[in-house]
Design an enzyme around this catalytic site. Sequence first.
Site, PDB file in Angstrom:
ATOM      1  N   CYS A   1       0.894  -1.267   0.091  1.00  0.00           N
ATOM      2  CA  CYS A   1       0.023  -0.120   0.014  1.00  0.00           C
ATOM      3  C   CYS A   1       0.787   1.145   0.089  1.00  0.00           C
ATOM      4  CB  CYS A   1      -1.050   0.074   1.455  1.00  0.00           C
ATOM      5  SG  CYS A   1      -2.253   1.256   1.054  1.00  0.00           S
TER       6      CYS A   1
ATOM      7  N   LYS B   1     -11.726   8.886  -1.223  1.00  0.00           N
ATOM      8  CA  LYS B   1     -10.945   7.528  -0.676  1.00  0.00           C
ATOM      9  C   LYS B   1     -11.194   6.396  -1.473  1.00  0.00           C
ATOM     10  CE  LYS B   1      -9.860   5.006   3.611  1.00  0.00           C
ATOM     11  NZ  LYS B   1      -9.958   4.695   5.021  1.00  0.00           N
TER      12      LYS B   1
ATOM     13  N   SER C   1      -7.739   0.525   0.468  1.00  0.00           N
ATOM     14  CA  SER C   1      -7.922   1.626   1.547  1.00  0.00           C
ATOM     15  C   SER C   1      -6.894   2.676   1.472  1.00  0.00           C
ATOM     16  CB  SER C   1      -8.102   1.071   2.984  1.00  0.00           C
ATOM     17  OG  SER C   1      -8.215   2.055   3.879  1.00  0.00           O
TER      18      SER C   1
ATOM     19  N   HIS D   1      -4.454  -4.355   0.146  1.00  0.00           N
ATOM     20  CA  HIS D   1      -4.153  -5.195   1.128  1.00  0.00           C
ATOM     21  C   HIS D   1      -4.692  -6.490   1.315  1.00  0.00           C
ATOM     22  CE1 HIS D   1      -2.661  -1.661   3.897  1.00  0.00           C
ATOM     23  NE2 HIS D   1      -3.434  -0.846   3.022  1.00  0.00           N
TER      24      HIS D   1
ATOM     25  N   GLU E   1      -3.659  -8.789   2.888  1.00  0.00           N
ATOM     26  CA  GLU E   1      -3.412  -9.324   4.227  1.00  0.00           C
ATOM     27  C   GLU E   1      -4.438  -9.087   5.317  1.00  0.00           C
ATOM     28  OE1 GLU E   1      -2.018  -5.048   5.008  1.00  0.00           O
ATOM     29  OE2 GLU E   1      -1.985  -6.552   3.252  1.00  0.00           O
TER      30      GLU E   1
ATOM     31  N   ARG F   1     -15.126   3.116  12.366  1.00  0.00           N
ATOM     32  CA  ARG F   1     -14.257   3.956  13.139  1.00  0.00           C
ATOM     33  C   ARG F   1     -14.461   5.520  12.615  1.00  0.00           C
ATOM     34  NH1 ARG F   1      -8.285   3.278  11.015  1.00  0.00           N
ATOM     35  NH2 ARG F   1      -9.558   4.599   9.263  1.00  0.00           N
TER      36      ARG F   1
END
Length: 304
Positions: free
Chosen positions: A142, A163, A193, A236, A238, A250
């Site tokens: 990333c 985003k 992200s 990502h 992972e 969040r």
Amino acid sequence: MPIKIQTDLPARKILESESIFVMTEERAMIQDIRPLKIAIVNLMPIKCTTETQLLRHLSNTPLQVDISLIRMESHNSKHTLEDYLERFYIPSSEMLSQKYDGLIITGAPVEQIQFEQVDYWNELCEIMNWAKLNVFSTLYICWAAQAGLYHHFGIPKYDLPKKMFGVFKNTRSQQNPDPLLRGFDDEFFIPQSRHTEIHYDDIISHPELMILAESEESGPAIIKTNENNAIFITGHLEYDTNTLLDEYWRDKNKNISIEIPKNYFPDDNPNNAPVSNWRSTASLFYRNWLNYYVYQETPYNFVI
């Protein structure tokens, strides 16, 4: 590949609860083999979460992997206790005095800051320069992928109007599949992200780089050098199933304007539990990287 970690690292209990083979230091000492040495430069704020995600994918194959967790010396972590870092991490200066089979540099929530303004930028540049001579293959994730492409090739990042957030379909860019993508489906998904992007034209202007996978929605996804000593992934793989969910709520709870992650919640309803459609791709990706670009390249006698 059983992973060798410190006996009391918190990630150990989580991984063992998932029936992942974790080898403690005591057991590793009685095996007369040379483990692969993998260093993880963890730039994410919540260290334990990222450790667990990456260790999950570096485990459960026949060889032993010796993990070193690396901390930046020019940055004071606000989200991880200093005692934790002192116990489980080594400073980057200690890493720079050694050689490693593989290196992973994680993403970081600093993409909206100019590279040179990141407080550990000079330290990271030293690590990236060192890796070219002392590591067989480095995996940049990333923001680190953007940082590596900028540092090594001068490829800029560009601000996005909103985003890039969700799970996006990708396809191979090459007619003959690279070993890194061996076993991948014709279409596969990668979570994203990020607030910035890299451009296709900037990458292909460098003949020493090759785009392996890309998405119509999220752009270049996996890039490598022709020498196979650097792999850049813009997303990502992972991530856990609920990682994007946690990020979404969040930001919502902080009254930050954010759209729901694309292609993530069933029926695009954030009240529905998400389902992972990238886990098997992630497993193949890390297994292939370890096998074809780390294990197959490294000698048994690793001269330091």
